[in-house]
Design an enzyme around this catalytic site. Structure first.
Site, short mmCIF file in Angstrom:
data_model
loop_
_atom_site.label_atom_id
_atom_site.label_comp_id
_atom_site.label_asym_id
_atom_site.label_seq_id
_atom_site.Cartn_x
_atom_site.Cartn_y
_atom_site.Cartn_z
N HIS A 63 0.83 -1.21 0.00
CA HIS A 63 0.00 0.00 0.00
C HIS A 63 0.87 1.27 0.00
O HIS A 63 2.05 1.20 -0.39
CB HIS A 63 -1.00 -0.06 1.16
CG HIS A 63 -1.64 -1.41 1.28
ND1 HIS A 63 -2.62 -1.86 0.44
CD2 HIS A 63 -1.35 -2.46 2.11
CE1 HIS A 63 -2.94 -3.11 0.75
NE2 HIS A 63 -2.19 -3.50 1.76
N GLU A 122 -2.19 0.17 8.03
CA GLU A 122 -1.30 -0.86 7.49
C GLU A 122 -0.16 -0.23 6.70
O GLU A 122 0.98 -0.68 6.76
CB GLU A 122 -2.10 -1.82 6.60
CG GLU A 122 -1.26 -2.96 6.04
CD GLU A 122 -1.99 -3.80 5.02
OE1 GLU A 122 -3.18 -3.56 4.79
OE2 GLU A 122 -1.34 -4.69 4.44
N HIS A 124 2.97 -6.86 4.60
CA HIS A 124 1.57 -6.51 4.83
C HIS A 124 1.15 -6.87 6.25
O HIS A 124 1.87 -7.57 6.96
CB HIS A 124 0.65 -7.28 3.86
CG HIS A 124 0.78 -6.84 2.43
ND1 HIS A 124 -0.05 -5.92 1.87
CD2 HIS A 124 1.67 -7.20 1.47
CE1 HIS A 124 0.32 -5.72 0.60
NE2 HIS A 124 1.37 -6.50 0.34
N GLU A 153 1.89 -11.55 5.65
CA GLU A 153 0.89 -10.86 6.46
C GLU A 153 1.33 -11.07 7.90
O GLU A 153 1.24 -12.16 8.45
CB GLU A 153 -0.50 -11.48 6.23
CG GLU A 153 -1.02 -11.40 4.80
CD GLU A 153 -1.61 -10.03 4.45
OE1 GLU A 153 -1.61 -9.15 5.33
OE2 GLU A 153 -2.07 -9.86 3.31
#
Ligand code: ZN
Length: 318
Positions: free
Chosen positions: A108, A145, A200, A282
């Protein structure tokens, strides 16, 4: 190498390249982890991660990450600086990773929220079309995030440079948005990276906890052709997962991956379009309060970066 900090375990060169992570340490798995595994075996539903379209498939790998450490996953209350100050600060001109290129992809972008029209444009990922990028998730208290991924990326970059690696980031909060997922893959490809990791944190339901590493599935469609990188990426991912467990004390996801901490997916453009070994991690679930307490701790993020770093070092040293 010039830097050996108090918490830094030098990579173990004696480790065979493909040694299963499970060997000989099962008896040392802490009770807490066994609890996670039992929970994962009896329950857990699919979780959503960014770029998520479709159902993740559990990896068929038998190399479940395990731990031989009793390190605590308890959150620290401080917000540690991105890295301990090395006694010698210059990037290593030599070191075990000299000549190796690692690309870190902080998932992101903190500015994506202001550019929704741009990030919603579709890009081709070989198997189909997906949004250029997404905003990512956040903790219930608003820690994003995108901020998390950049922080871990900075810590990881420092650790890898201390090992002599050349490190590139796909973005450093210095772009108005993105880059798009196809460009993120191209950055690793163009760099001829020896390893790429996309950082992430997940946005699953409360009670869904733990980390998982996402491996590229075998796809061949359009510009996507992961056949040549599936095996090496799995090796990279297994080593990151094993070291992440060991260093952070965090358990593998209790909602995907059947307790292995490994998930194979064919729907992520960042993996489909990669021509070099690449995985996503993640690191935890931002929407679970216990995981969020870890993810918002600078001390824990340093452990996360160390776990990832040591997995990459293991992979690159063979
Ligand atoms: Zn994400």
């Amino acid at each position: 190498m010039s830097y050996v900090g108090p918490d830094f375990d030098p990579p173990q060169p004696r480790r065979p390249r493909r040694r299963p992570l499970t060997v000989a340490v099962a008896a040392l798995v802490p009770g807490a982890l066994l609890g996670w595994l039992v929970y994962a075996a009896v329950g857990g539903s699919g979780g959503g991660s960014e770029e998520a379209v479709g159902t993740p498939t559990a990896s068929t790998s038998s190399s479940a990450p395990t731990t031989n450490s009793t390190s605590s996953g308890a959150p620290a209350t401080d917000d540690a600086k991105p890295s301990p100050t090395p006694t010698t600060s210059a990037p290593a001109a030599s070191g075990p990773l000299k000549g190796k290129v690692v690309v870190i992809d902080p998932g992101h972008n903190p500015n994506n929220f202001q550019h929704t029209a741009d990030i919603n444009k579709k890009v081709n990922i070989g198997t189909g079309w997906k949004e250029c990028d997404t905003t990512g998730t956040s903790t219930n208290s608003g820690y994003t995030e995108a901020k998390f991924t950049l922080d871990v990326a900075h810590r990881l970059r420092t650790l890898l440079e201390q090992q002599g690696a050349t490190v590139k980031l796909t973005q450093d909060g210095d772009r108005t948005y993105g880059p798009c997922i196809d460009e993120r893959a191209k950055i690793g490809n163009k760099a001829h990276a020896d390893a790429v990791v996309s950082i992430h944190a997940d946005g699953a339901g409360a009670g869904q906890r733990g980390f998982h590493v996402i491996l590229p599935g075998k796809v061949k469609a359009g510009a996507a052709n992961t056949g040549p990188i599936v095996t090496s990426s799995a090796d990279l991912g297994e080593r990151i997962a094993g070291n992440f467990v060991r260093v952070t004390g965090s358990a593998p996801s209790n909602y995907v991956g059947d307790g292995t901490g490994l998930v194979t997916r064919k729907d992520l453009g960042g993996l489909n379009l990669s021509t070099v070994p690449k995985v996503f991690i993640e690191c935890g679930n931002m929407r679970d309060s216990k995981d969020a307490a870890l993810l918002t701790s600078g001390a824990w993020r340093q452990k996360a970066a160390r776990g990832i770093s040591e997995g990459i070092v293991s992979f690159l040293r063979g």
